[in-house]
Design an enzyme around this catalytic site. Structure first.
Site, PDB file in Angstrom:
ATOM      1  N   ARG A   1       0.851  -1.185   0.000  1.00 16.24           N
ATOM      2  CA  ARG A   1       0.000   0.000   0.000  1.00 16.24           C
ATOM      3  C   ARG A   1       0.888   1.237   0.000  1.00 16.24           C
ATOM      4  O   ARG A   1       1.810   1.361   0.792  1.00 16.24           O
ATOM      5  CB  ARG A   1      -0.920  -0.002   1.223  1.00 16.24           C
ATOM      6  CG  ARG A   1      -1.861   1.205   1.273  1.00 16.24           C
ATOM      7  CD  ARG A   1      -2.756   1.145   2.490  1.00 16.24           C
ATOM      8  NE  ARG A   1      -3.683   0.026   2.393  1.00 16.24           N
ATOM      9  CZ  ARG A   1      -4.087  -0.693   3.449  1.00 16.24           C
ATOM     10  NH1 ARG A   1      -3.615  -0.433   4.649  1.00 16.24           N
ATOM     11  NH2 ARG A   1      -4.940  -1.680   3.281  1.00 16.24           N
TER      12      ARG A   1
ATOM     13  N   ARG B   1      -4.582   2.901  17.100  1.00 17.64           N
ATOM     14  CA  ARG B   1      -5.343   2.286  16.018  1.00 17.64           C
ATOM     15  C   ARG B   1      -5.104   3.116  14.766  1.00 17.64           C
ATOM     16  O   ARG B   1      -4.458   4.166  14.817  1.00 17.64           O
ATOM     17  CB  ARG B   1      -6.827   2.285  16.397  1.00 17.64           C
ATOM     18  CG  ARG B   1      -7.707   1.291  15.665  1.00 17.64           C
ATOM     19  CD  ARG B   1      -7.422  -0.162  16.004  1.00 17.64           C
ATOM     20  NE  ARG B   1      -8.538  -1.017  15.540  1.00 17.64           N
ATOM     21  CZ  ARG B   1      -8.722  -1.397  14.295  1.00 17.64           C
ATOM     22  NH1 ARG B   1      -7.891  -1.000  13.354  1.00 17.64           N
ATOM     23  NH2 ARG B   1      -9.753  -2.155  13.971  1.00 17.64           N
ATOM     24  N   LYS B   2      -5.633   2.688  13.633  1.00 17.44           N
ATOM     25  CA  LYS B   2      -5.470   3.472  12.412  1.00 17.44           C
ATOM     26  C   LYS B   2      -6.215   4.802  12.536  1.00 17.44           C
ATOM     27  O   LYS B   2      -7.132   4.951  13.352  1.00 17.44           O
ATOM     28  CB  LYS B   2      -5.962   2.695  11.198  1.00 17.44           C
ATOM     29  CG  LYS B   2      -7.455   2.472  11.113  1.00 17.44           C
ATOM     30  CD  LYS B   2      -7.777   1.738   9.818  1.00 17.44           C
ATOM     31  CE  LYS B   2      -9.284   1.514   9.670  1.00 17.44           C
ATOM     32  NZ  LYS B   2      -9.607   0.806   8.427  1.00 17.44           N
TER      33      LYS B   2
ATOM     34  N   GLY C   1     -16.650  -7.133   0.919  1.00 22.08           N
ATOM     35  CA  GLY C   1     -16.585  -8.565   1.170  1.00 22.08           C
ATOM     36  C   GLY C   1     -16.868  -8.987   2.585  1.00 22.08           C
ATOM     37  O   GLY C   1     -17.158 -10.151   2.844  1.00 22.08           O
TER      38      GLY C   1
ATOM     39  N   CYS D   1     -14.631  -2.025   3.762  1.00 21.50           N
ATOM     40  CA  CYS D   1     -13.703  -1.228   2.959  1.00 21.50           C
ATOM     41  C   CYS D   1     -14.393  -0.685   1.709  1.00 21.50           C
ATOM     42  O   CYS D   1     -13.965   0.327   1.156  1.00 21.50           O
ATOM     43  CB  CYS D   1     -12.490  -2.063   2.564  1.00 21.50           C
ATOM     44  SG  CYS D   1     -11.496  -2.598   3.982  1.00 21.50           S
ATOM     45  N   GLY D   2     -15.464  -1.342   1.273  1.00 27.03           N
ATOM     46  CA  GLY D   2     -16.244  -0.866   0.142  1.00 27.03           C
ATOM     47  C   GLY D   2     -17.280   0.179   0.504  1.00 27.03           C
ATOM     48  O   GLY D   2     -18.001   0.662  -0.364  1.00 27.03           O
TER      49      GLY D   2
END
Length: 553
Positions: free
Chosen positions: A105, A219-220, A467, A472-473
């Site tokens: 990434r 965390r992110k 998914g 993430c979508g």
């Protein structure tokens, strides 16, 4: 309590000794209270304490050299490094789907890629049968890279492209999102995104990529700078979202905080009732203050409760606002400002426009040949520059001869793909992601094309596929969202039901000033193993809810 690392040697599983470069660690920036919470925290926190993950910035190259020399195999890389710490270098192990290969990434602030860099990506993945994905954060992901090839690409990016993959995954500030319209918007977000990217990923002491100051977050963390009222950056699904609005004659940003998606919770950002001038230094001071509060005070136990929103709620909005202003002492600010009118419809990015040419990339996936075609088009028509969008498409800015550019596009890459196909978004799916319940990209590309052939609409219909519940979508902000889920179908022969791939269906999300986040599905366990059946169900939804009309064949 500050911790520094000296030049030491760390032994890995094979007995190979990896030297650790002398530098300040991410742990060294944590107060003792945060270290104590990490010691009592989750497995990831303990892994970070056992060996600081900022070591990955040098370990990457040491491991690559050892693999090349035959001293080490990829299977012998210590699991904590292979599966966790190397994410600080942007490498995500995808060994279940592609044994021995990583997904890399990148950091692509404001979604801007130059043709030269796009060719470097193509050169890196071509020998390994890789593909490139454009993500919902205007970012680039490269698939099927061996560790040695990834190390080579990092050197190339750092030396010749002013680009990096460092701090793009795990507990780091992710790619900074902005408006792809840039200079043609209310606020040109490019300088803000570039400055924020350097803040979090450039070491000010050494000038090298990798900034340990932000190398050990709980965390992110996501940041978006919106350039206009269309909100092409989707500010309200970010931990920090900056929304442009003037105060009198001065342009500035309202600040929203805490937006995120996860398996357990989906949260829209909340208004901090804070307005700041649209000045790069002011934005850096604000974001630094919030990041430092999050780094030092955020939860390090249950990772599902370690995002910024939980800390904001623990404080309460007024108290958190006061804490931010205390930390960012002297920050020029005001109460949040408001537009006095309704904006209307969101502008379309795809197609030929005075400011750009917008090209559809089906589900964001590009082959090596398509990457090189886009690079050539950028060199010939847009001064070597491309801009990615959060809808996984590509813009060519300031094109003087748009018809000449369009004539060179392929059937797959088009400026007029259709109201459904052109606004279909998909996560990685089960082809490469070990978390995904269903395969998404190929399914989404086929289904969207069939829907455009089956149903006529006079407006874009945004259909998103994801998914798994990590989303993430981003299905919760789609017109129609499909999330992988268990499903069952009746077997007509046996009369019994059997497990099949399926989805939960979300309906009615929205973006722009009418932002709406849908947190619950309207349908659950819809089978997708029969593609004809799925297309028919989606066509019904488009007709019923989005003024679609079935075509007669």
């Amino acid at each position: 309590m500050r911790r520094f690392v000296s030049v030491v040697v760390v032994a890995v599983t094979s007995g190979l000794e990896i030297p650790v470069v002398s530098r300040r660690t991410g742990i060294s920036y944590l107060p003792s209270s945060a270290v104590s919470r990490a010691k009592a925290g989750n497995k990831i926190e303990k892994t970070k304490l056992a060996k600081d993950p900022t070591n990955a910035w040098s370990d990457l190259h040491a491991y690559a050299a050892a693999i090349r020399s035959g001293e080490l195999s990829i299977e012998e890389v210590e699991a904590g490094d292979a599966n966790i710490r190397l994410k600080w270098a942007g490498l995500l192990s995808r060994f279940k789907k592609t044994p021995g290969k990583f997904m890399m990434r990148l950091r692509t602030p404001n979604g801007i890629v130059c043709a030269k860099t796009l060719r470097a990506y193509a050169d890196a993945i071509e020998p390994h049968g890789g593909v490139m994905d454009i993500t919902t954060r205007q970012n680039v992901q490269l698939r099927r890279l061996p560790l040695e090839a990834a190390a080579d690409l990092v050197r190339e990016l750092h030396s010749n492209h002013n680009a990096t993959s460092f701090q793009s995954a795990m507990d780091n500030v992710r790619n900074v999102v902005g408006s792809p319209l840039g200079e043609h918007d209310l606020v040109d977000t490019r300088p803000f995104c570039n400055a924020l990217n350097d803040l979090v990923s450039l070491n000010p002491e050494t000038g090298e990529r990798g900034n340990p100051r932000w190398g050990n977050l709980p965390r992110k963390f996501n940041i978006a700078v919106s350039g206009g009222r269309d909100d092409f950056a989707h500010a309200r699904i970010n931990d920090i979202g900056l929304e442009p609005v003037p105060r009198g004659d001065e342009m500035g940003f309202n600040v929203v905080v805490g937006g995120y998606f996860s398996i357990k919770r989906v949260a829209s950002a909340v208004d901090l009732d804070l307005w700041i001038p649209a000045d790069v230094n002011v934005v850096l001071d604000l974001c630094s203050a919030i990041l430092e509060i999050f780094r030092d005070e955020g939860a390090r136990g249950d990772r599902q409760k370690a995002r910024l929103m939980w800390l904001v709620e623990e404080y309460g909005i007024p108290a958190f606002r006061a804490r931010v202003l205390e930390k960012a002492e002297g920050l020029p600010h005001d109460a949040a400002q408001r537009w006095e009118d309704d904006y209307g419809s969101r502008r379309e990015l795809l197609g030929i426009h005075p400011t750009h040419v917008g090209v559809h990339v089906p589900v964001g996936r590009l082959s090596v040949d398509e990457m090189r075609l886009l690079a050539d088009l950028a060199d010939d028509h847009s001064n070597g520059e491309l801009r990615l969008t959060v809808e996984q498409n590509v813009l060519f800015p300031n094109v003087k001869s748009p018809d000449a550019l369009v004539r060179r596009l392929t059937d797959r890459l088009a400026v007029d793909p259709g109201h459904i196909k052109g606004h279909t978004v998909s996560c990685t799916g089960a082809q490469f992601c070990p978390l995904a319940i269903i395969e998404t990209k190929h399914l989404a590309e086929r289904v969207s094309a069939r829907l455009d052939d089956l149903v006529s609409t006079d407006r874009p219909v945004r259909i998103h596929y994801t998914g798994c519940p990590n989303s993430c979508g981003q299905v919760q902000l789609a017109d129609i969202g499909l999330m992988g889920a268990p499903a069952r179908r009746l077997d007509p022969i046996s009369g019994k039901t059997k497990a099949v791939p399926g989805v939960n269906v979300y309906l009615g999300g929205d973006v722009g000033e009418s932002f709406t986040l849908v947190t619950e599905p309207v349908l659950k366990g819809i089978p997708i193993d029969d593609e004809d059946d799925l297309v028919d169900k989606l066509a019904d939804l488009v007709v019923e809810h989005f003024q679609g009309v079935r075509r007669h064949h």
